[in-house]
Scaffold this motif. Sequence first.
Motif, PDB file in Angstrom:
ATOM      1  N   GLY A 145      22.671  13.295 -21.977  1.00 20.73           N
ATOM      2  CA  GLY A 145      22.697  11.859 -22.224  1.00 20.73           C
ATOM      3  C   GLY A 145      21.709  11.096 -21.360  1.00 20.73           C
ATOM      4  O   GLY A 145      20.955  11.669 -20.572  1.00 20.73           O
ATOM      5  N   CYS A 170      21.046   8.104 -18.555  1.00 19.72           N
ATOM      6  CA  CYS A 170      21.601   7.315 -17.460  1.00 19.72           C
ATOM      7  C   CYS A 170      20.490   6.400 -16.965  1.00 19.72           C
ATOM      8  O   CYS A 170      19.354   6.845 -16.766  1.00 19.72           O
ATOM      9  N   ALA A 203      24.069   2.564 -15.516  1.00 19.81           N
ATOM     10  CA  ALA A 203      24.760   2.563 -16.804  1.00 19.81           C
ATOM     11  C   ALA A 203      24.526   3.900 -17.486  1.00 19.81           C
ATOM     12  O   ALA A 203      23.441   4.476 -17.375  1.00 19.81           O
ATOM     13  N   TYR A 249      24.736   6.225 -21.100  1.00 18.50           N
ATOM     14  CA  TYR A 249      24.696   6.145 -22.557  1.00 18.50           C
ATOM     15  C   TYR A 249      24.822   7.561 -23.117  1.00 18.50           C
ATOM     16  O   TYR A 249      23.861   8.335 -23.068  1.00 18.50           O
ATOM     17  N   MET A 285      24.286   9.593 -25.496  1.00 24.23           N
ATOM     18  CA  MET A 285      23.524   9.710 -26.741  1.00 24.23           C
ATOM     19  C   MET A 285      22.169  10.316 -26.432  1.00 24.23           C
ATOM     20  O   MET A 285      21.710  10.289 -25.287  1.00 24.23           O
ATOM     21  N   TRP A 342      19.016   6.075 -28.020  1.00 26.44           N
ATOM     22  CA  TRP A 342      18.916   5.073 -26.957  1.00 26.44           C
ATOM     23  C   TRP A 342      17.724   4.149 -27.226  1.00 26.44           C
ATOM     24  O   TRP A 342      17.840   2.929 -27.134  1.00 26.44           O
ATOM     25  N   ARG A 373      18.381   1.722 -30.152  1.00 32.22           N
ATOM     26  CA  ARG A 373      19.279   0.634 -29.742  1.00 32.22           C
ATOM     27  C   ARG A 373      18.580  -0.340 -28.787  1.00 32.22           C
ATOM     28  O   ARG A 373      18.814  -1.539 -28.828  1.00 32.22           O
ATOM     29  N   GLU A 414      20.117  -4.139 -28.159  1.00 34.20           N
ATOM     30  CA  GLU A 414      21.396  -3.884 -27.486  1.00 34.20           C
ATOM     31  C   GLU A 414      21.176  -3.792 -25.976  1.00 34.20           C
ATOM     32  O   GLU A 414      20.061  -3.573 -25.510  1.00 34.20           O
ATOM     33  N   MET A 444      20.841  -1.856 -23.239  1.00 30.31           N
ATOM     34  CA  MET A 444      20.616  -0.435 -22.995  1.00 30.31           C
ATOM     35  C   MET A 444      20.103  -0.135 -21.592  1.00 30.31           C
ATOM     36  O   MET A 444      19.680   0.973 -21.304  1.00 30.31           O
TER      37      MET A 444
END
Length: 193
Positions: free
Chosen positions: A127, A129, A138, A140, A142, A147, A150, A155, A157
């Motif tokens: 994923g 970070c 944060a 994510y 995905m 990412w 988005r 968003e 992100m």
Amino acid sequence: MIGPPENRYADPAAWARLEAELGTELPADYKTVVDAYAPVQINGHLHLSHPATSRWNLSEEIRDTSRAWSQTRWERDWTNDPGSDPRQICGLRDLAFGTPQGLIPLASTDRGDVVFLAPQVHGFPGGICVACGDGDWAGYPMPFAEWLYRFLIGEDMAGYKSAAFYPGPVMLESMPMTFDEPVRVSYGPERGM
């Protein structure tokens, strides 16, 4: 969304050297995006480098960024906000940078955010970070391509209230390879946004 790929610097050997140095493979979706467009700044914020170029070299940036983050003294206490503790986000006991068991820097923004590949984010393998420009982290869960999508549709992100949405086509600024070469600006297709 970004437009037709140029693949100006696509070079499997450059990726093989970088991955041998890191001791791990980088995600295929990330390599595809980087090969297609990098080195580039997207929508004035997100910067992607490439491992096959002498300027804006991804291998050097990963090495330099990992060294700098490895030398950071982690004195912050996340007990009041454990959700922004990168160790908790990534399921790590200790933070390491530039290693298969740690965080590998993939991209950065002009707002001070650093986008890392993590071994896992909230249980999702490989994923994203983000060390946010405001000092928080944060996660994510995905792949990089999701990412990026988005990020481009506006968003948050890179942490809370980090959205940077620009309507219309995505702007790509190809980074110059020499000091006298100008930045070349191109745009993706109309997005209807």
